[in-house]
Motif scaffolding. Structure first.
Motif, mmCIF file in Angstrom:
data_model
loop_
_atom_site.group_PDB
_atom_site.id
_atom_site.type_symbol
_atom_site.label_atom_id
_atom_site.label_comp_id
_atom_site.label_asym_id
_atom_site.label_seq_id
_atom_site.Cartn_x
_atom_site.Cartn_y
_atom_site.Cartn_z
ATOM 1 N N GLY B 170 29.674 140.652 37.473
ATOM 2 C CA GLY B 170 31.060 140.964 37.131
ATOM 3 C C GLY B 170 31.782 141.656 38.275
ATOM 4 N N ALA B 171 31.075 142.527 39.016
ATOM 5 C CA ALA B 171 31.696 143.218 40.143
ATOM 6 C C ALA B 171 32.129 142.225 41.216
ATOM 7 C CB ALA B 171 30.730 144.246 40.726
ATOM 8 N N PHE B 172 31.475 141.063 41.264
ATOM 9 C CA PHE B 172 31.865 140.005 42.199
ATOM 10 C C PHE B 172 32.916 139.080 41.603
ATOM 11 C CE2 PHE B 172 27.663 140.449 44.478
ATOM 12 C CZ PHE B 172 28.258 140.962 45.606
ATOM 13 N N GLY B 173 33.402 139.414 40.425
ATOM 14 C CA GLY B 173 34.435 138.596 39.811
ATOM 15 C C GLY B 173 33.895 137.382 39.068
#
Lengths: 262, 285
Positions: B170-173
């Motif tokens: 999620g942190a990488f989109g």
């Protein structure tokens, strides 16, 4: 320009106010620790900053770009931030080599063919493994790594591409003392050489005192912040934690009545 | 003129050729999707999908429509509902899926007993029937295979990261939720289309066994995916040939071949293990 700006952030978790009116900034290339008792809202704060969980109110800006209400950020900003979890629970199940995993860190966001990048990708992976002392681990499976090795591989995953902001969730969880020491000195070196800004959730106040520039003490609201020697004074800690479970130094004095928290 | 061997006679039949091509494609598709489904703990979910497919087919027969055409929208709707149920409920997933699949099986059998005129019979639905593969099915499977390969190739990074850690992805989109639904829908359609040849009771083996066999012997993720598809496709062809030659039901024949494939992989992995450990002494942490 601050790498991360948070203003008036409010987060609900399962209907309960987990983070209330929190504001702070991270200066470029600083190392900030986020401390607080269990259930203080540390993971909610991190989740909201990364756009993983929605926020009720407030603004988050990463590298000057406003985080959208559903966690939207431009792809080039996403590529410059990384989140390191405590552990990878499914690490043992995937037949994934260290080199393959680190390669996924190199890939920019968005759909692409897995063999895209070719030689540039391979040499970036090679360099990242060398920088983190993971050179001999490239062909190992993730499942064959020790806890300390996995943490280093996660750093290789970050260093494989230039990044600006790293968010770490309890980096020392599950590591013995020498591995923790090794991890933090590697993180310290890489932060200097790569120009990373670090935000780390931590319970290890000794480590925070030694290596961080700034501390944020969270218990739903921001209770104190500033340089570790000031923010982690005995009096500040007693405002933050229940004195019965103060996590570590300074040596305990006779408790003088329980400060009320929350 | 030489005498025609039983093998040539079987392979010479148009229905058998359709079945073999269909088996190769569904087997490969099951292996490919299975390699992710197993990692994401969706093995039991595919079992529930298989049982629900029987309900879909029964409804189609009851309404007098082409079962395949009813089945796909039914299975998709069903999968979305079950997914919602699993995500919202506090009950353990395996218990919920058990409720879902036994109930669908019960309803399906009741539906089928209402239709006395159904020519296929429940035996074929439960255990698969190579005669059941039509040109329409073949075309559908081919389209699905192309779609699945394209989707998984382009999103490989997202799939792996989501499987490893949702927040790291999620942190990488990478939208975990979106990829989860897309994968479940793909798996659902594949199960629905494969059900005729494989049968309701054994469809999950198509998803689970080749992937597990491949997992035992693979030391790279790329190898794991390719080998899983190859084992899936290869075992399906061998099993269908066996079924054609012996006149035994096709689903069980394929699953038995898959099981022997798994056994070979298991022996191979046990044989390799001690040497590998000696060859790569642990690097100090």
């Amino acid at each position: 320009m601050a790498v991360l700006e948070v203003e008036g952030l409010r987060v609900l978790r399962d209907g309960v106010l987990a983070v209330d009116d929190v504001s702070f900034q991270l200066a470029a290339e600083s190392d900030t620790a986020l401390v607080g008792p269990n259930g203080a809202g540390k993971s909610s704060l991190v989740g909201a900053i990364l756009g993983l969980i929605p926020r009720q109110a407030g603004e988050v800006r990463i590298l000057g770009h406003r985080l959208g209400p559903a966690g939207q950020l431009p792809a080039q900003v996403r590529a410059q931030l990384a989140f390191l979890p405590q552990a990878l629970p499914l690490q043992g199940r995937l037949p994934l080599t260290v080199a393959e995993f680190v390669g996924f860190g190199w890939d920019p966001p968005g759909p692409r063919l897995p063999w895209g990048g070719g030689g540039a990708r391979r040499s970036a992976v090679h360099a990242a493994l060398a920088k983190t002392g993971c050179g001999p681990l490239g062909e190992r499976l993730l499942s064959e790594l020790s806890g300390g090795q996995l943490k280093r591989v996660l750093l290789a995953f970050c260093v494989v591409r230039p990044r600006r902001l790293l968010v770490l969730d309890e980096a020392q969880a599950g590591l013995d003392a020498p591995s923790t020491e090794q991890f933090h000195s590697l993180l310290f070196d890489l932060r200097r050489s790569e120009g990373w800004t670090v935000l780390q959730v931590s319970h290890d106040l000794d480590m925070v005192r030694r290596s961080c520039d700034q501390v944020l003490c969270l218990n739903r609201q921001l209770r104190c912040s500033g340089r570790p020697e000031l923010a982690l004074s005995r009096a500040q800690l007693e405002r933050l934690y229940d004195p019965a479970d103060l996590p570590s130094h300074p040596p305990r004095q006779a408790p003088m009545g329980r400060p009320r928290i929350g | 003129m030489t005498e025609i061997s039983p093998f040539t006679a079987v392979v010479g039949q148009p229905f058998m050729q359709r079945a073999l091509v269909g088996g190769l494609l569904t087997g490969a598709l099951g292996g490919l999707l299975g390699s992710f489904a197993v990692l994401r703990q969706l093995s039991f979910f595919s079992d529930a999908l298989g049982h629900s497919a029987l309900l879909g087919i029964s409804l189609g027969i009851l309404l007098g429509l082409n079962p395949t055409l009813v089945l796909i929208p039914f299975a998709v709707l069903f999968a979305l509902l079950v997914n919602l149920l699993v995500q919202r409920s506090q009950l353990p997933t395996d218990a919920l899926l058990n409720i879902v699949y036994s109930t669908s099986l019960a309803f399906a059998v009741v539906c089928l007993s209402l239709v006395t005129t159904y020519k296929g019979g429940i035996q074929q639905l439960l255990f698969g029937d190579i005669l059941g593969i039509s040109w329409l099915d073949l075309a559908l499977i081919a389209v699905l295979l192309v779609a699945a390969v394209a989707y998984l190739l382009v999103s490989l990074r997202a799939q792996v990261l989501v499987t490893l850690h949702a927040d790291l992805a999620g942190a990488f989109g990478v939208g975990s939720q979106w990829h989860r639904i897309a994968f479940i829908l793909l798996l659902t359609v594949v199960v629905a289309v494969s059900i005729k040849a494989v049968g309701v009771l054994l469809i999950s083996a198509f998803v689970v066994i080749p992937a597990c066999a491949s997992r035992l012997v693979s030391r790279r993720f790329g190898t794991y995916l390719v080998l899983s598809s190859v084992i899936g496709g290869g075992c399906a062809v061998l099993g269908l040939l066996g079924s054609g030659l012996t006149n035994l039901p096709s689903g069980p024949c394929v699953v038995i071949v898959q099981f022997f494939g798994f056994l070979l992989a298991l022996l191979w992995s046990l044989r390799g293990r001690p040497q590998r450990l000696r060859a790569n002494p642990a690097v100090t942490p």
